[in-house]
Motif scaffolding. Structure first.
Motif, PDB file in Angstrom:
ATOM      1  N   GLU A 211       0.834  -1.207   0.000  1.00  0.00           N
ATOM      2  CA  GLU A 211       0.000   0.000   0.000  1.00  0.00           C
ATOM      3  C   GLU A 211       0.866   1.254   0.000  1.00  0.00           C
ATOM      4  O   GLU A 211       0.376   2.353  -0.257  1.00  0.00           O
ATOM      5  CB  GLU A 211      -0.971  -0.019   1.185  1.00  0.00           C
ATOM      6  CG  GLU A 211      -0.346   0.185   2.546  1.00  0.00           C
ATOM      7  CD  GLU A 211       0.363  -1.049   3.087  1.00  0.00           C
ATOM      8  OE1 GLU A 211       0.449  -2.084   2.373  1.00  0.00           O
ATOM      9  OE2 GLU A 211       0.855  -0.989   4.229  1.00  0.00           O
ATOM     10  N   LYS A 212       2.175   1.099   0.259  1.00  0.00           N
ATOM     11  CA  LYS A 212       3.064   2.258   0.179  1.00  0.00           C
ATOM     12  C   LYS A 212       4.016   2.191  -1.020  1.00  0.00           C
ATOM     13  O   LYS A 212       4.922   3.011  -1.149  1.00  0.00           O
ATOM     14  CB  LYS A 212       3.897   2.370   1.471  1.00  0.00           C
ATOM     15  CG  LYS A 212       3.015   2.636   2.692  1.00  0.00           C
ATOM     16  CD  LYS A 212       3.823   3.062   3.890  1.00  0.00           C
ATOM     17  CE  LYS A 212       2.903   3.329   5.075  1.00  0.00           C
ATOM     18  NZ  LYS A 212       3.608   3.315   6.352  1.00  0.00           N
ATOM     19  N   ALA A 213       3.830   1.186  -1.875  1.00  0.00           N
ATOM     20  CA  ALA A 213       4.743   1.036  -3.016  1.00  0.00           C
ATOM     21  C   ALA A 213       4.630   2.228  -3.953  1.00  0.00           C
ATOM     22  O   ALA A 213       3.543   2.764  -4.154  1.00  0.00           O
ATOM     23  CB  ALA A 213       4.429  -0.246  -3.776  1.00  0.00           C
ATOM     24  N   LEU A 214       5.777   2.648  -4.524  1.00  0.00           N
ATOM     25  CA  LEU A 214       5.764   3.773  -5.454  1.00  0.00           C
ATOM     26  C   LEU A 214       5.402   3.331  -6.863  1.00  0.00           C
ATOM     27  O   LEU A 214       5.277   4.154  -7.757  1.00  0.00           O
ATOM     28  CB  LEU A 214       7.144   4.449  -5.458  1.00  0.00           C
ATOM     29  CG  LEU A 214       7.536   5.084  -4.122  1.00  0.00           C
ATOM     30  CD1 LEU A 214       8.926   5.690  -4.218  1.00  0.00           C
ATOM     31  CD2 LEU A 214       6.518   6.150  -3.744  1.00  0.00           C
ATOM     32  N   CYS A 215       5.275   2.043  -7.080  1.00  0.00           N
ATOM     33  CA  CYS A 215       5.063   1.537  -8.438  1.00  0.00           C
ATOM     34  C   CYS A 215       4.383   0.190  -8.351  1.00  0.00           C
ATOM     35  O   CYS A 215       4.883  -0.728  -7.695  1.00  0.00           O
ATOM     36  CB  CYS A 215       6.423   1.411  -9.126  1.00  0.00           C
ATOM     37  SG  CYS A 215       6.392   0.537 -10.688  1.00  0.00           S
ATOM     38  N   ASP A 216       3.231   0.052  -9.001  1.00  0.00           N
ATOM     39  CA  ASP A 216       2.584  -1.247  -9.159  1.00  0.00           C
ATOM     40  C   ASP A 216       2.307  -1.967  -7.844  1.00  0.00           C
ATOM     41  O   ASP A 216       2.339  -3.196  -7.789  1.00  0.00           O
ATOM     42  CB  ASP A 216       3.429  -2.151 -10.073  1.00  0.00           C
ATOM     43  CG  ASP A 216       3.278  -1.748 -11.542  1.00  0.00           C
ATOM     44  OD1 ASP A 216       2.283  -1.081 -11.875  1.00  0.00           O
ATOM     45  OD2 ASP A 216       4.142  -2.114 -12.340  1.00  0.00           O
ATOM     46  N   GLY A 217       2.014  -1.197  -6.800  1.00  0.00           N
ATOM     47  CA  GLY A 217       1.659  -1.832  -5.538  1.00  0.00           C
ATOM     48  C   GLY A 217       0.498  -2.816  -5.648  1.00  0.00           C
ATOM     49  O   GLY A 217       0.530  -3.873  -5.024  1.00  0.00           O
ATOM     50  N   PRO A 218      -0.538  -2.503  -6.430  1.00  0.00           N
ATOM     51  CA  PRO A 218      -1.718  -3.367  -6.434  1.00  0.00           C
ATOM     52  C   PRO A 218      -1.447  -4.802  -6.859  1.00  0.00           C
ATOM     53  O   PRO A 218      -2.287  -5.668  -6.661  1.00  0.00           O
ATOM     54  CB  PRO A 218      -2.655  -2.671  -7.429  1.00  0.00           C
ATOM     55  CG  PRO A 218      -2.239  -1.239  -7.405  1.00  0.00           C
ATOM     56  CD  PRO A 218      -0.754  -1.262  -7.166  1.00  0.00           C
ATOM     57  N   GLN A 219      -0.285  -5.062  -7.471  1.00  0.00           N
ATOM     58  CA  GLN A 219      -0.055  -6.421  -7.927  1.00  0.00           C
ATOM     59  C   GLN A 219       0.988  -7.170  -7.092  1.00  0.00           C
ATOM     60  O   GLN A 219       1.233  -8.356  -7.334  1.00  0.00           O
ATOM     61  CB  GLN A 219       0.365  -6.410  -9.398  1.00  0.00           C
ATOM     62  CG  GLN A 219       1.799  -6.005  -9.600  1.00  0.00           C
ATOM     63  CD  GLN A 219       2.066  -5.514 -10.990  1.00  0.00           C
ATOM     64  OE1 GLN A 219       1.184  -5.067 -11.707  1.00  0.00           O
ATOM     65  NE2 GLN A 219       3.299  -5.603 -11.420  1.00  0.00           N
ATOM     66  N   ALA A 220       1.602  -6.487  -6.121  1.00  0.00           N
ATOM     67  CA  ALA A 220       2.673  -7.137  -5.361  1.00  0.00           C
ATOM     68  C   ALA A 220       2.095  -8.129  -4.353  1.00  0.00           C
ATOM     69  O   ALA A 220       1.080  -7.866  -3.710  1.00  0.00           O
ATOM     70  CB  ALA A 220       3.505  -6.087  -4.635  1.00  0.00           C
ATOM     71  N   LEU A 221       2.765  -9.262  -4.224  1.00  0.00           N
ATOM     72  CA  LEU A 221       2.364 -10.232  -3.210  1.00  0.00           C
ATOM     73  C   LEU A 221       2.814  -9.731  -1.843  1.00  0.00           C
ATOM     74  O   LEU A 221       3.845  -9.086  -1.712  1.00  0.00           O
ATOM     75  CB  LEU A 221       2.996 -11.592  -3.490  1.00  0.00           C
ATOM     76  CG  LEU A 221       2.546 -12.301  -4.767  1.00  0.00           C
ATOM     77  CD1 LEU A 221       3.085 -13.721  -4.782  1.00  0.00           C
ATOM     78  CD2 LEU A 221       1.027 -12.318  -4.891  1.00  0.00           C
ATOM     79  N   VAL A 222       2.033 -10.070  -0.819  1.00  0.00           N
ATOM     80  CA  VAL A 222       2.379  -9.696   0.556  1.00  0.00           C
ATOM     81  C   VAL A 222       2.475 -10.963   1.410  1.00  0.00           C
ATOM     82  O   VAL A 222       2.407 -12.086   0.894  1.00  0.00           O
ATOM     83  CB  VAL A 222       1.350  -8.709   1.142  1.00  0.00           C
ATOM     84  CG1 VAL A 222       1.470  -7.370   0.442  1.00  0.00           C
ATOM     85  CG2 VAL A 222      -0.045  -9.262   1.001  1.00  0.00           C
ATOM     86  N   ASP A 223       2.608 -10.742   2.721  1.00  0.00           N
ATOM     87  CA  ASP A 223       2.965 -11.846   3.619  1.00  0.00           C
ATOM     88  C   ASP A 223       2.234 -13.172   3.385  1.00  0.00           C
ATOM     89  O   ASP A 223       2.842 -14.190   3.086  1.00  0.00           O
ATOM     90  CB  ASP A 223       2.744 -11.417   5.074  1.00  0.00           C
ATOM     91  CG  ASP A 223       3.856 -10.477   5.516  1.00  0.00           C
ATOM     92  OD1 ASP A 223       4.864 -10.391   4.778  1.00  0.00           O
ATOM     93  OD2 ASP A 223       3.715  -9.840   6.558  1.00  0.00           O
ATOM     94  N   GLY A 224       0.905 -13.131   3.547  1.00  0.00           N
ATOM     95  CA  GLY A 224       0.153 -14.381   3.465  1.00  0.00           C
ATOM     96  C   GLY A 224       0.314 -15.050   2.106  1.00  0.00           C
ATOM     97  O   GLY A 224       0.437 -16.270   1.998  1.00  0.00           O
ATOM     98  N   ASP A 225       0.346 -14.230   1.054  1.00  0.00           N
ATOM     99  CA  ASP A 225       0.495 -14.762  -0.297  1.00  0.00           C
ATOM    100  C   ASP A 225       1.800 -15.533  -0.436  1.00  0.00           C
ATOM    101  O   ASP A 225       1.887 -16.497  -1.187  1.00  0.00           O
ATOM    102  CB  ASP A 225       0.552 -13.616  -1.315  1.00  0.00           C
ATOM    103  CG  ASP A 225      -0.617 -12.664  -1.216  1.00  0.00           C
ATOM    104  OD1 ASP A 225      -1.725 -13.125  -0.915  1.00  0.00           O
ATOM    105  OD2 ASP A 225      -0.410 -11.455  -1.457  1.00  0.00           O
ATOM    106  N   LEU A 226       2.838 -15.074   0.264  1.00  0.00           N
ATOM    107  CA  LEU A 226       4.156 -15.680   0.096  1.00  0.00           C
ATOM    108  C   LEU A 226       4.174 -17.111   0.616  1.00  0.00           C
ATOM    109  O   LEU A 226       4.865 -17.977   0.064  1.00  0.00           O
ATOM    110  CB  LEU A 226       5.218 -14.835   0.809  1.00  0.00           C
ATOM    111  CG  LEU A 226       5.872 -13.733  -0.008  1.00  0.00           C
ATOM    112  CD1 LEU A 226       6.846 -14.311  -1.030  1.00  0.00           C
ATOM    113  CD2 LEU A 226       4.914 -12.803  -0.667  1.00  0.00           C
TER     114      LEU A 226
END
Lengths: 338, 338, 338, 338
Positions: free
Chosen positions: A304-319
């Motif tokens: 949610e703080k990414a400067l680029c393409d945040g909406p597609q980045a995987l986060v903790d649970g996804d990993l």
């Protein structure tokens, strides 16, 4: 190459075509049909291309039969190749996971993302210091400062680095930090850049242009190969279609097709093709199942703080789920996770 | 910008969205419907983009409403612009014919093509000294020797020169010869090149990427404009579609659409869109009739010997008809042929 | 038809291909190249299609050379045809204006639209009584009541009627009222419908499928022609592409391409391709200039109350300008406005 | 629904929009921005659609927010559905293999194909008695004789039948033999057919139009559902793109996207999307891995003699590998092979 004569072509038209081809050192085989005549050409096709046969009187069409690339073609190199990046193989015996942040933002964010990636099974770190953006008002990357962060994170984690270069004149600089140079989708036909990375002495990841045919993609790889560099990995990342529900349409068929035409490894980017977090894991599974030699995935500690393409980045649970996929699906394919 | 909340979004999700927007200095207007709630945002949109609202809990979709370009937008500059190239206007009151060979090959061929062009009504000369080619085995242009030929032909005929530049680091050299710099379809998102031509002090012709939306095309123009150069002419040259009968599909609708969104002149390239000689004149007529501010056309004294795109170049007889079209159709539009 | 053998094809593979073709009554001409062998086939292509040559050992590719349509092909009928609808010609010597409401709603609305159309130069009246709609919740047309309104308006104005039929089993009914049957874009490959209109004894307007190639469009016309009806007018109405600024992308190149391949007249629908009122007149001018044999345009006395496609219908002021276009541009093309 | 007012809209324009919406029984929420004003609408969207808001003075754009389908939407039916075909489930807990010949040709060929299919794990038999073909000269199917063959093979093997219907007026006949009715890609917007299969009392397999968006596909399903039939299985079969190396581009992303928007099961046809035998198994693996609820595959005992699509049918050796895939990949997904 086959020349199709028009129904109203004259004998003289035909003679001129045959004459021109034989003068150029080729052979012409004439097949006369009821409605039309075709001429098969044998010889140096590049030379035939220069003859403008299509413009001659009586010629209806010219159909190319051979593939126009050579060095990357599987015809001349039947065994599929393995490319090594800082010692990590990408090739037919394995599935390689490349992961990391879309853009390098800070040392902390990059290190955290690298550790998430490594825990999920990644053996190569991705991260962009130079970002090509549709809007001139969007974040364009940290440049060399970003490269230094990547190098520090490599030292800390042991993961070799894959990073994008967007300008031919930055190639030397980027190559001095990176283990693999990435050419992005918008630059697939930036020929000056292709030639520069071909001469840089580093493996190259060549993303497919979002509207490039597979043949054009292989021709772009040929530009790199011509400079003496065959350590090329092709990366399918979605093509532009009429469908608006996804950012691009991932063309999974491109993997077996390109692997049949070329000896180069082919990987998939499931993050940029869909542009949506909820599609990344399904597309990763599909990528491995279709036979991709690896996947390259965006992860971010705080998307949610990414400067680029945040909406597609995987986060903790996804990993956690990604790690499970990487344990299960390569095995179902009879391949090792590198 | 409008945020669409998911049907199962909670009040807390909504509060967090509103809180984030107001903390960022914007205003949020909430509209509650029966099935869903939407939030209208007012304020600095670039800042909202950086908030990753799409990734927040309870957010279903984020719909951008404003156009993302500014300098080239007609909202901020209602009158349509005229760009002058070596004194020749391209703009709303005229139809400008730019013609010449696809590639500069020899002094004789270039001069002959320029004379053909001028006789047909052309006031600007096109000709490529640097050619981006899909195949590394194809003719790539004469480079600076080609620029010198163009300069000599300009001296002989009086026609100012439009020529392509393909690498940011050639811009200064090309600008020292050319009256207008052309950015080709494959380079429409080569951002380093766009910035370099923006700083070069010459008018720029920006071809639409063969798979670029009109919005992306205007964003690319914004990259040029940001460097202080608003002398930009947009050139529609056909887009990639499923249809195989033509090389590309000429998108004539793009002309009135782009002219409504942007104040920049818009011209059409009927030669490269169809890729066939027999389509050039019909598409030229359509271009003028739809309201294009000019056309750019390939001509060649001996297309059967052309090193590049011979099959689409107009030849002697065609030029007589082209001259007739240029006398008739601009007049039917109430415009002067420049 | 040309068979391309794989580089590793054996002599036995080649013999089997040649044997199969000759057994089927065809002739096979073998051309041996350095890297590959090609076989040119002469004979009954439909029969060759059934041989599954592509599936044989050693076969890399099968390239069709001939066009697959016959009755509508210009090869067999070099002169371009004129189709007469209630006495009104559509063909190479004229430009025919067909206009009217998208959907028939009331007698008053239909008559008013017809009078607007006639005043602008229309000689045929369009109007839909059966409307295929993407949503089952949208207005689907008045059915036979709409046909009766059209017949009344014809009696009042003298304009013959063009109207759509969407179901094979309505063809007889619709044909009892209409002067020309229209097959819409979504039904271009509804083969039962094509065969029914082919047998109905009325001229047919066949809209191009929004994602059909020109070849598929001509194959669809062949379905109609096979039933003995060659009074077919092709109508280009925009194709589906990645561009979102317009509803569809008008493919003006399709007009000269289809006119070269087929003897049938080709017209353009500028209303449905753009889907925006402000594009109708520019696209109408482009249609005439590219060589279309006519245009079909939506007009409505009160588009803000239209039940279907109101945003694209021309209104009062536009009609004056349409009349001016119809006086000027056909003349610039050396054609009469019918 | 959101209305975007033009920058130069007047207060009176805004008042008229708000007035029209409230008169129609809706509510309008006005958000005034610096550059523009937007109006959020709440109420009956179908009614708003009929207002032609887009055509009103001062209105720049109208953005629809809600999905236009209802019965098939997951919003109204959060749990994913299972459809039963002759007792065989297709749904979220299983992976169903449907296999058989593209076209029914003879009793022997159909029985042999069914036995091959069953041995590989198939629980439903596919086979076409009515074939929609691009060319009127191609084999169009055996009709009712084919249906009888399918019924005999069902009696012999126990496999329920999935077969295509192409004309609304054949629905009753086909339904008297079939366990599931298939609507093909070319008929996805043949609304008369959709309504007829909706009323036929059989489960329906609805193939995606080769150029239909996911939203249009769900709208087509809504036509079926409106007639009281919710036993609908969606089938992705490849979309039309610019890529020519495959017949169509399999859109695997459509599976998770459609499953998120709709409660209906979604399967994949890997045979027709690629059109090449060598792609069927890779795409089958990708289909299961992306989360498809089943696959439908062409098999043929002698594909070189197939009357339709022989080049893509699986043969003996392939079936062994297919059986292995069906044992391995559903398990990796935590699903049973039905």
């Amino acid at each position: 190459m086959v020349i199709v004569m028009a129904p109203d072509a004259t004998q003289r038209d035909l003679d001129e075509v045959v004459g021109l081809v034989t003068t150029a050192g080729g052979e012409a085989f004439v097949s006369r049909g009821v409605n039309r005549t075709i001429v098969g050409l044998v010889g140096d096709l590049d030379q035939f291309e220069a003859l403008n046969l299509r413009g001659m009187a009586g010629v209806l069409d010219v159909v190319r039969i051979s593939v126009p690339y050579k060095l990357v073609s599987r015809e001349n190199h039947p065994a599929r190749s393995t490319v090594r990046v800082g010692g990590v193989p990408i090739g037919p015996d394995s599935v390689t996971l490349i992961a990391g942040p879309c853009a390098v933002e800070t040392p902390e964010q990059t290190l955290a993302a690298a550790q998430m990636a490594k825990a999920a099974g990644a053996t190569l770190l991705r991260g962009g210091a130079y970002k090509p953006r549709t809007s001139p008002y969007a974040f364009q990357g940290l440049g060399e400062a970003g490269l230094r962060i990547l190098a520090d994170v490599r030292a800390e984690t042991g993961l070799p680095i894959v990073t994008e270069v967007v300008d031919a004149h930055d190639v030397e600089l980027v190559a001095s930090y990176a283990d693999m140079l990435q050419v992005g989708t918008r630059n697939m036909q930036n020929f000056a850049l292709l030639q520069a990375v071909g001469a840089a002495g580093r493996p190259v990841m060549l993303k497919r242009g979002m509207t490039a045919t597979i043949e054009e993609w292989l021709m772009a790889a040929e530009y790199v190969a011509q400079r003496g560099n065959l350590d090329i990995v092709l990366c399918e990342r979605g093509i532009r279609t009429f469908e608006k529900a996804t950012r691009n349409t991932l063309d999974v068929s491109a993997v077996p097709v390109a692997q049949r035409l070329s000896h180069l490894p082919v990987i998939i980017d499931p993050s940029h093709s869909g542009g949506r977090r909820d599609l990344v894991l399904p597309l990763t599974r599909a990528a491995i199942a279709v036979g991709a030699d690896g996947v390259i995935i965006d992860v971010h500690p705080q998307p949610e703080k990414a400067l680029c393409d945040g909406p597609q980045a995987l986060v903790d649970g996804d990993l956690t789920e990604l790690a499970r996929v990487m344990r299960t699906f390569p095995e179902a394919m009879g391949r090792a996770l590198t």
